[in-house]
Scaffold this motif. Structure first.
Motif, PDB file in Angstrom:
ATOM      1  N   ASP A  65      -1.201 -34.976 -12.773  1.00 18.79           N
ATOM      2  CA  ASP A  65      -0.219 -35.605 -11.886  1.00 18.79           C
ATOM      3  C   ASP A  65       1.177 -35.592 -12.500  1.00 18.79           C
ATOM      4  N   SER A  66       1.248 -35.681 -13.816  1.00 22.45           N
ATOM      5  CA  SER A  66       2.539 -35.724 -14.508  1.00 22.45           C
ATOM      6  C   SER A  66       3.236 -34.366 -14.566  1.00 22.45           C
ATOM      7  N   CYS A  67       2.466 -33.265 -14.575  1.00 13.88           N
ATOM      8  CA  CYS A  67       3.047 -31.942 -14.829  1.00 13.88           C
ATOM      9  C   CYS A  67       3.018 -30.958 -13.655  1.00 13.88           C
ATOM     10  N   LYS A  68       2.071 -31.106 -12.758  1.00  9.94           N
ATOM     11  CA  LYS A  68       1.850 -30.091 -11.719  1.00  9.94           C
ATOM     12  C   LYS A  68       3.134 -29.722 -10.973  1.00  9.94           C
ATOM     13  N   SER A  69       3.871 -30.701 -10.541  1.00 12.80           N
ATOM     14  CA  SER A  69       5.079 -30.400  -9.761  1.00 12.80           C
ATOM     15  C   SER A  69       6.113 -29.638 -10.592  1.00 12.80           C
ATOM     16  N   PHE A  70       6.170 -29.893 -11.894  1.00 12.01           N
ATOM     17  CA  PHE A  70       7.116 -29.171 -12.754  1.00 12.01           C
ATOM     18  C   PHE A  70       6.784 -27.683 -12.796  1.00 12.01           C
ATOM     19  N   PHE A 146       5.942 -23.821 -27.167  1.00  6.40           N
ATOM     20  CA  PHE A 146       5.663 -23.753 -25.727  1.00  6.40           C
ATOM     21  C   PHE A 146       6.842 -24.320 -24.932  1.00  6.40           C
ATOM     22  N   ILE A 147       7.337 -25.455 -25.351  1.00  9.27           N
ATOM     23  CA  ILE A 147       8.463 -26.104 -24.669  1.00  9.27           C
ATOM     24  C   ILE A 147       9.703 -25.213 -24.742  1.00  9.27           C
ATOM     25  N   ALA A 148       9.945 -24.580 -25.876  1.00 14.96           N
ATOM     26  CA  ALA A 148      11.093 -23.666 -26.010  1.00 14.96           C
ATOM     27  C   ALA A 148      10.965 -22.498 -25.027  1.00 14.96           C
ATOM     28  N   ILE A 149       9.751 -21.989 -24.857  1.00 20.40           N
ATOM     29  CA  ILE A 149       9.521 -20.886 -23.914  1.00 20.40           C
ATOM     30  C   ILE A 149       9.732 -21.367 -22.482  1.00 20.40           C
ATOM     31  N   LEU A 150       9.210 -22.544 -22.155  1.00 19.52           N
ATOM     32  CA  LEU A 150       9.404 -23.083 -20.808  1.00 19.52           C
ATOM     33  C   LEU A 150      10.889 -23.318 -20.525  1.00 19.52           C
ATOM     34  N   LYS A 151      11.601 -23.818 -21.518  1.00 19.68           N
ATOM     35  CA  LYS A 151      13.041 -24.066 -21.352  1.00 19.68           C
ATOM     36  C   LYS A 151      13.783 -22.760 -21.062  1.00 19.68           C
ATOM     37  N   LYS A 152      13.395 -21.714 -21.773  1.00 19.89           N
ATOM     38  CA  LYS A 152      14.044 -20.405 -21.626  1.00 19.89           C
ATOM     39  C   LYS A 152      13.734 -19.742 -20.279  1.00 19.89           C
ATOM     40  N   THR A 153      12.560 -20.013 -19.717  1.00 16.29           N
ATOM     41  CA  THR A 153      12.095 -19.268 -18.550  1.00 16.29           C
ATOM     42  C   THR A 153      12.077 -20.076 -17.250  1.00 16.29           C
ATOM     43  N   SER A 154      12.707 -21.255 -17.267  1.00 14.26           N
ATOM     44  CA  SER A 154      12.664 -22.118 -16.078  1.00 14.26           C
ATOM     45  C   SER A 154      13.939 -22.943 -15.971  1.00 14.26           C
ATOM     46  N   ASN A 155      13.943 -23.791 -14.965  1.00 12.18           N
ATOM     47  CA  ASN A 155      15.032 -24.752 -14.784  1.00 12.18           C
ATOM     48  C   ASN A 155      14.557 -26.170 -15.077  1.00 12.18           C
TER      49      ASN A 155
END
Length: 173
Positions: A65-70, A146-155
Motif C-alpha cells: 500500500d505504501s509503494c504501489k502508487s509510486f 536501488f534508491i539512486a537508480i529509482l531517482k535517476k530513472t523516475s520523477n
C-alpha cells in the motif's frame, strides 16, 4: 446428452489450455513500450520465478500500500517468468530467457531487474558497482543503490524515495 458432454469437455479443454498458456515476453514488452510511450514512463522489468522467495518479497514490497502508487505512477512494471523448475516450465513466458540473456542476467540470481526506456534501451539494471546482482535490495547499501537508480530513472520525490527505502529495509518476508 452426448452433445452437451462434448461441448462441456471442449470448453473445459479450452479453459485449461488458456490457463497454462503464458503471454510471450515480446508481446508483454511490446505492450509495455506502447504504454510507456503514451504515458512518458520507463519500463521496469523484473525477471522472476515461482520458487524464488526474494522475487515474492520484492513483489510484496513493490505492491505494498505504501509503494504501489509510486511504481505505477513512474513506471510500466512488468514481470517476466524465467528459470522455472521442470514441473513449472509452463509458467515461463516464451522468449523471456532470451531477453534475460540480452540484459546479461542469465547467470545472476533472481530476481533480476532492468529499467528500459520506452524504446527498449537499457537505462539501468540490478547490478551494483561491483557487478553483483542486488536482486531484491535489503541491505542498507543495496537499498541506497536501488534508491539512486529509482531517482535517476523516475520523477519520484525525495519523500517517495524515503518511503520506498523504509519498506525495502524492513526485514520481514
Amino acid at each position: 446428452m452426448k452433445l452437451k458432454l462434448i461441448i462441456l469437455l471442449f470448453i473445459a479443454t479450452l479453459f485449461t489450455i488458456q490457463i497454462k498458456a503464458q503471454n510471450s515476453a515480446s508481446s508483454i514488452l511490446e505492450n509495455a513500450f506502447t504504454q510507456a510511450k503514451a504515458e512518458n514512463k520507463n519500463v521496469f522489468v523484473k525477471y522472476s520465478a515461482s520458487w524464488c522467495g526474494y522475487c515474492k518479497k520484492m513483489d510484496k514490497q513493490m505492491k505494498s500500500d505504501s509503494c504501489k502508487s509510486f511504481f505505477d505512477t513512474n513506471y510500466v512494471v512488468v514481470t517476466l517468468v524465467v528459470k522455472e523448475s521442470k514441473n513449472n516450465k509452463h509458467l515461463e513466458n516464451p522468449g523471456a530467457i532470451d531477453f534475460l540473456k540480452k540484459h546479461k542476467g542469465e547467470k545472476s540470481g533472481l530476481p533480476f531487474w532492468v529499467i528500459l526506456d520506452s524504446t527498449g534501451f537499457l537505462i539501468e539494471d540490478s547490478y551494483n558497482a561491483k557487478g553483483e546482482n542486488m536482486g531484491c535490495p535489503e541491505t542498507k547499501n543495496e537499498v541506497a543503490d536501488f534508491i539512486a537508480i529509482l531517482k535517476k530513472t523516475s520523477n519520484l520525490t525525495k519523500e517517495n524515495l524515503n518511503i520506498i527505502s523504509e519498506i525495502f529495509l524492513l526485514k520481514r518476508r
